[in-house]
Design an enzyme around this catalytic site. Structure first.
Site, PDB file in Angstrom:
ATOM      1  N   TYR A 127       7.584   1.095  60.310  1.00  0.00           N
ATOM      2  CA  TYR A 127       6.437   1.432  61.418  1.00  0.00           C
ATOM      3  C   TYR A 127       6.171   2.760  61.410  1.00  0.00           C
ATOM      4  O   TYR A 127       5.258   3.392  62.203  1.00  0.00           O
ATOM      5  CB  TYR A 127       6.663   0.801  62.701  1.00  0.00           C
ATOM      6  N   LYS A 128       6.976   3.819  60.656  1.00  0.00           N
ATOM      7  CA  LYS A 128       6.582   5.268  60.665  1.00  0.00           C
ATOM      8  C   LYS A 128       5.493   5.452  59.454  1.00  0.00           C
ATOM      9  O   LYS A 128       4.386   4.992  59.547  1.00  0.00           O
ATOM     10  CB  LYS A 128       7.929   5.816  60.574  1.00  0.00           C
ATOM     11  N   PHE A 179      20.061   9.755  64.064  1.00  0.00           N
ATOM     12  CA  PHE A 179      19.401   9.035  65.171  1.00  0.00           C
ATOM     13  C   PHE A 179      20.431   8.196  66.089  1.00  0.00           C
ATOM     14  O   PHE A 179      21.056   7.669  65.443  1.00  0.00           O
ATOM     15  CB  PHE A 179      18.119   8.027  64.644  1.00  0.00           C
ATOM     16  N   ASP A 225      19.985   6.088  55.582  1.00  0.00           N
ATOM     17  CA  ASP A 225      18.946   5.513  56.542  1.00  0.00           C
ATOM     18  C   ASP A 225      17.475   6.413  56.230  1.00  0.00           C
ATOM     19  O   ASP A 225      17.537   7.568  56.124  1.00  0.00           O
ATOM     20  CB  ASP A 225      19.079   5.745  57.896  1.00  0.00           C
ATOM     21  N   ARG A 273       7.235  17.862  68.012  1.00  0.00           N
ATOM     22  CA  ARG A 273       7.355  17.691  66.626  1.00  0.00           C
ATOM     23  C   ARG A 273       5.906  16.866  66.092  1.00  0.00           C
ATOM     24  O   ARG A 273       5.417  16.294  66.784  1.00  0.00           O
ATOM     25  CB  ARG A 273       8.543  16.552  66.629  1.00  0.00           C
TER      26      ARG A 273
HETATM   27  C1  LIG Z   1      13.372   5.422  64.119  1.00  0.00           C
HETATM   28  C2  LIG Z   1      14.450   5.191  63.783  1.00  0.00           C
HETATM   29  C3  LIG Z   1      15.447   4.027  64.269  1.00  0.00           C
HETATM   30  C4  LIG Z   1      14.768   2.875  65.001  1.00  0.00           C
HETATM   31  O1  LIG Z   1      15.480   1.610  64.947  1.00  0.00           O
HETATM   32  P1  LIG Z   1      14.707   0.439  65.518  1.00  0.00           P
HETATM   33  O2  LIG Z   1      15.795  -0.639  65.344  1.00  0.00           O
HETATM   34  O3  LIG Z   1      13.567   0.183  64.720  1.00  0.00           O
HETATM   35  O4  LIG Z   1      14.370   0.575  66.898  1.00  0.00           O
HETATM   36  C5  LIG Z   1      16.552   3.899  63.825  1.00  0.00           C
HETATM   37  N1  LIG Z   1      17.183   5.019  62.868  1.00  0.00           N
HETATM   38  C6  LIG Z   1      16.581   5.972  62.670  1.00  0.00           C
HETATM   39  C7  LIG Z   1      17.076   7.125  61.892  1.00  0.00           C
HETATM   40  C8  LIG Z   1      15.307   6.265  63.040  1.00  0.00           C
HETATM   41  O5  LIG Z   1      14.469   7.353  62.628  1.00  0.00           O
END
Ligand SMILES: *Cc1c(COP(=O)(O)O)cnc(C)c1O
Length: 397
Positions: A209-210, A113, A184, A356
């Site tokens: 939050y996911k 990400f 992660d 998705r």
């Molecule tokens: C959703 C997601 C994030 C989001 O990071 P925030 O700091 O919570 O906005 C970061 N890394 C990955 C791999 C994600 O899927």
């Protein structure tokens, strides 16, 4: 059919909506709505500042860390909640690099990400020691691990394609070359069984939050291997990670164990909401949940492919190599998704051409899967997506 029983009644799912985006933002658990109300009305209101002690607010980061720890194979006392995932990525990487001072390479992949890569690059630039962020194809990670690598920094499940890395094998390879492994779990925690201890992971981070349904902006978590944590120097040395925050010393001394990864004041209302949201996982066998997730996603792939020739599977076909999401490519993916949303079927779009869909066995059903697959078939076959209102990009896709 697996032995999994849906817990759909625990969630607020609006009538007429098929929600296949819990991999991006989980729906509202009914218990969370009540807890938010109670935290404000029964704690903050009457208790005022005494709530920090009387209502246990200050213990929430550790308590929630332990609850999440159970879902990711982390022992008690090794996980703490706070801040956002971007911050937790920074913390984990900064600590890992100090444990390998002679090495200069951070290895990640192009399926990561972007914020993870951005945070890493920002940190490396600030350090000014000539570190390199090496980004290779996901399939090339294993071969790129060598003695120059300080840490591999990978997201287990690719946010676009759902491709699942072999956490155990890559961690083993990293260790064999003297590197540390940072994982992660943004698209893993609450979606599939994770065994941090069994994989011997050094650091892990994730958001809540996911699949964990903690609500928009819910805090993140960080895990540090218990036998490593006391060697870890927190780069973000906030007062609540101090050994004695209320001594108000002028000098920083890190707290014991994972407490040192705390930074500042916890967002109590959001944490209370997360605490209630995690109740939905009580008594859930993650192996059963995984089996059900695979059933739903296999059904989805089969039905979409039967209904529609003009989309191509972007996810691995083998469910053993996939997280709990399925993605398809279509050249007009954005408009296709907007047309689906107009019909009450909510997934999301990731540039350039990916639609998705996330599958959350806690509340998604086989009927929803069929409805979504049939709608994709109709929308693509009839060109229903080809309207100006579906082509106009919104800020959040
Ligand atoms: C959703 C997601 C994030 C989001 O990071 P925030 O700091 O919570 O906005 C970061 N890394 C990955 C791999 C994600 O899927």
């Amino acid at each position: 059919m697996s032995g999994f029983t849906t817990r759909r009644a625990l969630f607020v799912l609006p009538d007429g909506i098929t929600y296949l985006d819990g991999n991006s933002l989980g729906p509202l658990p009914r218990a969370a709505a009540e807890r938010a109300r109670a935290t404000v009305a029964d704690e903050w209101g009457p208790l005022l500042i005494t709530g920090w002690n009387k209502a246990g607010w200050m213990d929430l980061p550790r308590k929630l860390g332990d609850r999440i720890g159970k879902l990711i194979g982390a022992p008690e006392g090794s996980t703490v909640v706070g801040d956002t995932l971007s911050i937790k990525v920074y913390q984990a990487l900064a600590s890992a690099l100090e444990l390998r001072p002679e090495r200069r390479v951070v290895l990640s992949d192009s399926g990561n990400f972007p914020t993870d890569l951005y945070m890493a690059k920002g940190l490396l630039d600030s350090l000014g020691k000539g570190h390199e962020l090496k980004v290779v194809d996901p399939e090339a990670v294993a071969d790129a691990i060598d003695e120059s690598v300080a840490a591999i920094m990978l997201t287990q499940v690719d946010y676009r394609t759902g491709r699942l890395h072999d956490m155990k094998a890559l961690t083993e390879k990293a260790h064999a070359h003297g590197a540390l492994a940072i994982w992660d779990l943004a698209h893993s925690a609450g979606a599939l069984p994770v065994d941090l201890t069994g994989c011997d992971a050094d650091f892990a981070v994730g958001c809540t939050y996911k699949y964990l349904n903690g609500g928009p902006g819910a805090p993140a978590f960080i895990f540090v291997r218990p036998d490593l944590v006391d060697q870890v120097r927190p780069a973000l040395s906030g007062w609540l990670g101090h050994a004695a925050p209320f001594a108000f010393d002028l000098d920083y001394r890190p707290g014991d164990g994972i407490s040192r990864m705390r930074v500042g004041t916890p967002p109590v209302i959001q944490m209370a909401v997360l605490d209630a949201a995690l109740d939905a996982f009580e008594g859930v066998d993650m192996a059963d949940l995984r089996a059900r997730s695979i059933e739903l996603s296999e059904q989805f792939i089969a039905e979409v492919e039967a209904a529609c020739r003009d989309v191509t599977l972007a996810s691995p076909r083998d469910p053993a190599h996939r997280g709990s999401q399925v993605s398809f490519r279509h050249p007009e993916g954005y408009a296709v998704m907007q047309a689906l949303i107009a019909r009450g079927i909510i997934g999301d779009f990731r540039a350039p051409d990916i639609i998705r869909f996330g599958f959350c066995p806690l509340y998604n059903t086989a009927e929803e899967v069929s409805r979504a697959a049939a709608a994709i078939g109709e929308i693509v076959a009839t060109g229903e997506w080809d309207r100006p209102e579906f082509r106009t990009r919104k800020a959040v896709t």
